[in-house]
Every structure is written in structure tokens, then in C-alpha cells.
Design an enzyme around this catalytic site. Structure first.
Site, PDB file in Angstrom:
ATOM      1  N   ASP A 172       0.837  -1.195   0.000  1.00  0.00           N
ATOM      2  CA  ASP A 172       0.000   0.000   0.000  1.00  0.00           C
ATOM      3  C   ASP A 172       0.875   1.251   0.000  1.00  0.00           C
ATOM      4  O   ASP A 172       1.963   1.233  -0.572  1.00  0.00           O
ATOM      5  CB  ASP A 172      -0.951  -0.043   1.211  1.00  0.00           C
ATOM      6  CG  ASP A 172      -2.332   0.530   0.902  1.00  0.00           C
ATOM      7  OD1 ASP A 172      -2.409   1.737   0.650  1.00  0.00           O
ATOM      8  OD2 ASP A 172      -3.318  -0.233   0.898  1.00  0.00           O
ATOM      9  N   HIS A 203      -3.999   6.042   2.936  1.00  0.00           N
ATOM     10  CA  HIS A 203      -4.634   4.799   2.503  1.00  0.00           C
ATOM     11  C   HIS A 203      -4.003   3.576   3.167  1.00  0.00           C
ATOM     12  O   HIS A 203      -4.697   2.673   3.654  1.00  0.00           O
ATOM     13  CB  HIS A 203      -4.541   4.702   0.973  1.00  0.00           C
ATOM     14  CG  HIS A 203      -5.366   3.628   0.356  1.00  0.00           C
ATOM     15  ND1 HIS A 203      -4.965   2.312   0.314  1.00  0.00           N
ATOM     16  CD2 HIS A 203      -6.556   3.662  -0.282  1.00  0.00           C
ATOM     17  CE1 HIS A 203      -5.884   1.596  -0.327  1.00  0.00           C
ATOM     18  NE2 HIS A 203      -6.864   2.391  -0.696  1.00  0.00           N
ATOM     19  N   SER A 216     -10.961  -1.289  -1.637  1.00  0.00           N
ATOM     20  CA  SER A 216      -9.722  -1.183  -0.856  1.00  0.00           C
ATOM     21  C   SER A 216      -9.963  -1.443   0.615  1.00  0.00           C
ATOM     22  O   SER A 216      -9.091  -1.947   1.325  1.00  0.00           O
ATOM     23  CB  SER A 216      -9.140   0.232  -0.987  1.00  0.00           C
ATOM     24  OG  SER A 216      -8.297   0.349  -2.081  1.00  0.00           O
TER      25      SER A 216
END
Length: 766
Positions: A130, A209, A542
Site C-alpha cells: 500500500d 490509505h 480497498s
């Protein structure tokens, strides 16, 4: 042989001789490892000794893949591909990220079940691919965790604002991968380089994220969390004691490159992870063949070594055939809602109240009515979308502005309105998004509404020159029904590469998920957002993917001998297709019942997955047989598997891969009755002496026959096989709007239901 290679590589790979008319690009080169000349002690020496500029080589791969990535012109790459030792050459591609209460919503409880059986996943290592991690966050504390597992062989890379002390017994390893990214920008690529004014050249997360997905999978628990007052509750990941290994492959505002992702797979497998979570996909709606897809190749290398790989299904729904990450060894996860919402009401001047969603936490409008305006009334597309510099301040000052969703970030539209002097925003879905809503932490009073509500508001403005409205923000509401609902954005089937394999595999919570956040940016991620929050609420597949990664960690901890396929099977065959109002799960985009093309086998239910009774297991040889079945040749298969393979003389059938679902394809041009037979094998992981009886719910207009109709297991009989024959009358088969009909078969022992979806469709002949 050595001199031949020396001439070949000096000629083809020297970047000092790049012609002016060809721009160098990054290529990933798959080499037959057995062809290495004996004069070189290692493959690394072989590759690097053939370059006049050693910096041309970016990564050398030797675990999940044999070869390297390098900067070449297209003509050089084409020439390299002609050499007999080169199995494949493919261009580096940029990928995109597929961007509380969810553990309880999965069926996890503190006192019993999988959390207690697995000790919260304490012995399992999850590798997160990520944007990195914010290591100081409370979610990553190592308080009361035991020592790092002895099998761990990874490292803690240091870099900008990241030292060895940022790793601990929770974050046991951290790496970052930027060579592919930097090479792309260095040769005129679209990435624009690593902007170190907004990024950290280290494992530290500047985007948010990665911190969010890491804490979703394995965040510590037992402290209160919320996002500016929304979603207040106790923070916890799915596997709170699992260890985290961070692989930063994605960079703020510029995506993730295949060459770096493949290098991360190589390192993660060598480091000793048990689970890999990768919320990354194509971003272009196109699925490459497995042998040209580094995520599929890297994942095969991991799965073949017993590592479970969870991937996101993509956010291009509700369009059909939008699901990504299709390889059958990947577990592909779609997104659904949970029983929590953040409602906001648009109250029109005529008294109507229209429902929406918002995470706005600033000063409320307190019921004050403001004039309504729709910039799109002018017919200018950019104005309707509230794009930068598209709105006339004299038109919107002091008003609530309607903006259409699309083309720019939802929160960025609000910033445009705010800069132009607007007091609020109503973000209206288009037809493609339907009624699917996600919350955003807007910078001004704003809420999102569905397509129908948006049309109603626009009609009100068109018919009323003094149209007005206000927005009422109602905070957090728990116990929403129905839930789960398949999220509008979630990638949908059928599988665009091999429709014989149903994708997605299952869905998990992916809408308005509360999890940890970086301290580098505000909750909107916009550079102008100066707010800082310890937690943030995001939506996307996600967010669904790390739920399944954490679930896999718990199952791996409770059942160390289970293979990745067995873990996936346990999740799929116990998944729920009923919502919390005890009705069939619905599709958010249509309001109609969802199908296996939307949710795969169903919604993750971990309480049941711990004890599935039977599993559909798969070996490396099974996957190789599948690749032979889809007519990949031995050299092509070797690109994926590393080792040479021989396909059997009698071609296998792709539908006979021992998958926990069945998809039957019939030629649309056929007349009369057609039949197809499928072969499946189940392994008993429950009580040794057990009997399972069959229950079939055939698709409408389809005959399903299963032999035998009873499976009897004993101490000596742990595996049994059965045949499924699916028959259709092609002339009279009536498919639904998704182009298929659906049913299921289940094996029941009185306590457990081992369910497999059945999909029947027709395809046009080639």
C-alpha cells in the site's frame, strides 16, 4: 554462450545508446533461469555484468519470478523478446489504489469464536502492499504483544522520517519500493517523480490509505475512536494481534508501478509473511492475461508457497464485467455496506425532505434556508461537475450549489464551491452511480444524494426561480436495515478473462469504514485541508480487501495447516446471502436482489468460516492444469510458475478447477438440450465420522443432477468427490438482466451448510 549474451545485452540494453526518436520505458523481463551461463556465480551477476550502465537495472527478481526490470526503448524490448532465453517482456504499468463496527458485523465477538480460538491472530504476519504506514498511531502499539515470530526474516528500511525505532513487535518490518516509479518519471513518465514536499521517501505514509488498510486488517483494540465525532466506538482491526509487515509500493498522487509491486512480492515471500493484502488494481478497466499481469504472477509465487493473497475487486461497478484481479489463486473481494450510516437531509423550500449522506463536522446551517443554484443549468459540462475555475462566483455566492458527481474528487468539488463563495453543496449522483452513496468529510456544509433525489432537486430549481434549501446533518445511526447491501461501486462479474471462474469470490465491509489515518494530511486528502484527525472514514473495495486479509490471518492462526485455497473455501462456502432483515441481499445501484455476479459466494461471515466442515482445496498442480485448460502453452505457463511444465495430452476443462463455485457456459447458438458435467472434491476438516446430504436449488429453467447425493466420511476417508451435471434447454432458457440465471448446491450435515453458488449463462460462439 556467455559471449553471445554479452553481445546481446550490450547491444540491446545500453541506455547510453538510446535513440533520439524512441523514449525509454521500464520493462519487466522474464528470463529462463536455467539458461544462466556458468561463468556467472548468480543471476544478479549475469544480468548486471551485461550492462554498460548498471543503473539501468531497477529490480532483480529471484523468488516469485525470475528476471529483472530495466529501462529500454520499445525496439530494444522487442529485440530482447526474440532471444530464446527470454520468456516474456512486458511494459511496466501504473496501477491505482481501490480506494469500528465492521469486526462485529462480520460475526466476531470478544468472548468466543474465532477471536478467542486464534488468540486474535497473534502468530500471523500480514504483508500490506500500500502507501506505507504512520507508525506512531495507537492502532500499531506493541503493548503486551509477544516477541516477533522467530521465522521472520524481514528488515526495517529507514528513510525520510522513518528510523529503525519505528518498527516494533507490531510493525515487525517495513520496506519501500520506488525504482520503477522514479524511472517512469525520469523518462518522461506521467508519474511526475516522488514529490518530497508532499511525500516521504521511506515507509512513512503521506497518503493515509496504507495506514487505513493496515489498521482495518490488524489494528490494536480497546480504545475509543471516531472521525470528528462520527462513527464513535472502540477501534479494532479484524486480527488485532497479527503482526504487520509494510511494503510501500504506492506513492501519493501517482499510483503504484508493476515493477515495484513485483519486487515487493519477491521480498514479502522471502521475509516470511503468511498473508498478503493488496488493495490495488488496473484502474483502466482492462484485465491483462495472467502471464502479463505482475500482480497475478507475484500472487501465484506467494500462493504456491502457502501464502494467502487477498485482493480488491475494483471500484468500477455497477457495470458488468468490471471486476479486476481475476486469477483463480487470488481471493477477490468486493465491497458491501454495514449497519451504520451517516445520514443528512436536504430540506427544500417547499417542505420536501430528501435523504443523503455526509461526514461534515463543521458549523451546521442551523435550519437557515439558502438560495439553490445548479451551475449545470447553463449546459456547460465542467460547470455541472464543479471543476476547478468552472463556476462563476457571482452565480453561487451565498448559495447552496448542486454539483454532479464525476471527473474530479468529490471533496474537491466542495472546495471549488467554497472558493467561489458558496455556503454549501449538494453532490448529486448520475445514472451510473444510481443510489449508491458514500460519506465524505467535506470542507463546507455538503451532502451526497442519489440520482433520483438529485433529479428531483434539479427539477425543483428549474420550476422555481426562488428555490431554496438547507442541509441537516444527523450524525451516526447504527442498526441500519437492510445490511449488508452490495455497494454500487463494487466490481461486478462476469469474469472477463475466464467466465468459468466466478469473480468476485465474496464481499466484505467496504462502505464508510472507520480506521486509522496518517497525520500528514487531512481527512479529505486535499493539500488545502489543514485538519488533522486520528481516524478517517473511507469507502472502496480497498477497505473490503483488508477485512478478508485479517480474516485469513485469524483462520491461519486457528488452522495452521490450511492452504490458501482451504482458507478461501471456508470463507466462501459459509458466506451469507441474507441481510439483517432476513431477506436476500440487495444491490445498492438498483434496489433489486443482488446476484453472484455482484457478491460472489456472499458476504463474509467469520463465525461460520472457523468451522466450515468441508473445504475445496487446490494444489499448484491444479492451477497448472487450469492454465493448460485455457490453452496457455508450456513456455507461457512458465512465466507464471517459474518451473517448466508439461500439459497433458488430453486437455483439462477449466470448469473442473476445484473451486467453491460453479459457472456453466453454454453456446447461445445451440438448440435443444445441452449438458455439462463438473467434477469437485471436498476435504473433511470437521468431525472425522460425518455424513453430508445434498440440497440443490437449481437456477430457473435449469436441471442440476449431483452424484452421489450423500457423502460419508470416516477416520480413513477424509476426501470425497462428486459430479455435477447441468442441463439446459437452450431454446427456452430465459436469462435475467445480468445475462445469467443463478442457483446453488449445498452439503448439509445437520449443523453446517457448505454452500456453492451455481451460475448458468450463454456465450456467443467465437
Amino acid at each position: 554462450m556467455a559471449s553471445l549474451f554479452l553481445q546481446l545485452f550490450l547491444l540491446l540494453l545500453s541506455v547510453t545508446q538510446i535513440s533520439a526518436d524512441q523514449t525509454a520505458k521500464t520493462y519487466i523481463i522474464r528470463v529462463d533461469s536455467e539458461s544462466k551461463p556458468s561463468i556467472y556465480p548468480t543471476h544478479y551477476h549475469w544480468y548486471t555484468s551485461e550492462f554498460s550502465e548498471p543503473t539501468s537495472i531497477l529490480h532483480v527478481y529471484d523468488t516469485v519470478f525470475h528476471g529483472f526490470s530495466a529501462s529500454l526503448t520499445p525496439s530494444q524490448a522487442a529485440s530482447v523478446l526474440k532471444h530464446p532465453s527470454i520468456l516474456a517482456v512486458f511494459e511496466d504499468r501504473r496501477r491505482q489504489l481501490h480506494t469500528t463496527r465492521s469486526p462485529q458485523f462480520l460475526g466476531l465477538r470478544n468472548q468466543r469464536g474465532l477471536w478467542s480460538e486464534s488468540d486474535y491472530g497473534s502468530d500471523v504476519i500480514i504483508g500490506l502492499f500500500d502507501t506505507g504506514i504512520w507508525p506512531e498511531h495507537r492502532s500499531f502499539s506493541d503493548l503486551n504483544l509477544g516477541p516477533v515470530p522467530k521465522r521472520w526474516k524481514g528488515v526495517c528500511n529507514t528513510g525520510v522520517k522513518f528510523t529503525a525505532k519505528n518498527c516494533n513487535r507490531k510493525i515487525i518490518g517495513a520496506r519501500f519500493f520506488s525504482k520503477g516509479h522514479e524511472a517512469s518519471s525520469g523518462f518522461g513518465g506521467i508519474a511526475g517523480g516522488i514529490n518530497q514536499t508532499i511525500e516521504f521517501k521511506s515507509p512513512r505514509d503521506a497518503d493515509g490509505h496504507g495506514t487505513h488498510t493496515a489498521s482495518t486488517a490488524a489494528g490494536r483494540h480497546a480504545f475509543k475512536a471516531s472521525m470528528e465525532g462520527y462513527a464513535s466506538g472502540i477501534a479494532k482491526g479484524v486480527a488485532p494481534k497479527a503482526r504487520l509487515a509494510v511494503y510501500k509500493v504506492c506513492w501519493k498522487n501517482s499510483g503504484c508501478f508493476d515493477s515495484d509491486i513485483l519486487a515487493a512480492f519477491d521480498d514479502a515471500v522471502n521475509d516470511g509473511v503468511d498473508v498478503i493484502s493488496i488493495s490495488i488494481g488496473g484502474g483502466d478497466g482492462i484485465s491483462s492475461p495472467y502471464y502479463l499481469d505482475p500482480i497475478a504472477i507475484g500472487a501465484y509465487g506467494a500462493v504456491s508457497r502457502g501464502i494467502f493473497v487477498s485482493s480488491s475487486a475494483g471500484n468500477d461497478g455497477p457495470n458488468g464485467m468490471s471486476v479486476t484481479n481475476l486469477a483463480p489463486w487470488l481471493t477477490t473481494v468486493g465491497g458491501g455496506t454495514i449497519d451504520r450510516d451517516f445520514p443528512a437531509d436536504v430540506i427544500l423550500g417547499d417542505g420536501r425532505k430528501l435523504s443523503g449522506v455526509s461526514l461534515y463536522a463543521g458549523a451546521p446551517l442551523n435550519g437557515t434556508m439558502y438560495p439553490l443554484v445548479y451551475p449545470g443549468k447553463s449546459g456547460v459540462l465542467s460547470a455541472s461537475l464543479c471543476m476547478e475555475n468552472s463556476i462563476d462566483p457571482t452565480l453561487v455566492k451565498g448559495k447552496i450549489v448542486i454539483c454532479d458527481r464525476g471527473s474530479s474528487p468529490r471533496v474537491a468539488k466542495g472546495l471549488v464551491v467554497k472558493k467561489a463563495g458558496g455556503v454549501g453543496m449538494i453532490l448529486a449522483n448520475g445514472v451510473s452511480n444510481g443510489e449508491g452513496l458514500v460519506g465524505d468529510a467535506h470542507l463546507l456544509p455538503a451532502c451526497a444524494v442519489g440520482s433520483n433525489e438529485g433529479d428531483a432537486i434539479k427539477s425543483y430549481i428549474a420550476s422555481n426561480p426562488t428555490a431554496s434549501a438547507t442541509i441537516n446533518f444527523r450524525g451516526t445511526i447504527i442498526g441500519i436495515k437492510p445490511a449488508p447491501v452490495v455497494a454500487s461501486f463494487s466490481g461486478r462479474g462476469p469474469n472477463g478473462l475466464n467466465p468459468e471462474i466466478l469473480k468476485p469470490d465474496l464481499i466484505a465491509p467496504g462502505v464508510n469504514i472507520l480506521a486509522a489515518w496518517t497525520n500528514a494530511v487531512g481527512p479529505t486528502g486535499l493539500d488545502s485541508d489543514t485538519r488533522r484527525t486520528e481516524f478517517n472514514i473511507l469507502s472502496g473495495t480497498s477497505m473490503a480487501c483488508p477485512h478478508v486479509s485479517g480474516a485469513a490471518a485469524l483462520l491461519k492462526s486457528a488452522h495452521p495447516d490450511w492452504s490458501p485455497a482451504a482458507i478461501r473455501s471456508a470463507m466462501m462456502t459459509t458466506a451469507s446471502i441474507i441481510d439483517n432483515s432476513f431477506k436476500p441481499m440487495i444491490d445498492e445501484s438498483t434496489g433489486k436482489p443482488a446476484t453472484p455476479y455482484d457478491f460472489g459466494a456472499g458476504h463474509l461471515n467469520l463465525d461460520l468460516a472457523m468451522d466450515p466442515g468441508l473445504v475445496y482445496d487446490l494444489t499448484n498442480n491444479d492451477y497448472i492444469s487450469f492454465l493448460c485448460a485455457i490453452e496457455y502453452g508450456p513456455k507461457t505457463i512458465q512465466v507464471i510458475t517459474r518451473s517448466p511444465v508439461n500439459c497433458p495430452m488430453r486437455k483439462p476443462l477449466p470448469g473442473n478447477l476445484n473451486y467453491p463455485s460453479i459457472a456453466a457456459l453454454f453456446q447461445s447458438s445451440s438448440t435443444g438440450v445441452s449438458s455439462k458435467t463438473f467434477f469437485r472434491t471436498v476435504t473433511n476438516v470437521g468431525e472425522a465420522n460425518s455424513v453430508y446430504r445434498l440440497n440443490v436449488e437449481p437456477p430457473k429453467g435449469v436441471k442440476v443432477t449431483v452424484k452421489p447425493g450423500k457423502l460419508v466420511f470416516s477416520e480413513n476417508v477424509r476426501k470425497l468427490s462428486y459430479y455435477v451435471t447441468i442441463s439446459v434447454d437452450n431454446k427456452n432458457l430465459v436469462l435475467d438482466d445480468s445475462g445469467a440465471v443463478y442457483g446453488s448446491l449445498s452439503w448439509i450435515d445437520g449443523r453446517r451448510v457448505v454452500r456453492s453458488p451455481i451460475v448458468v449463462t450463454q456465450i456467443d460462439p467465437l
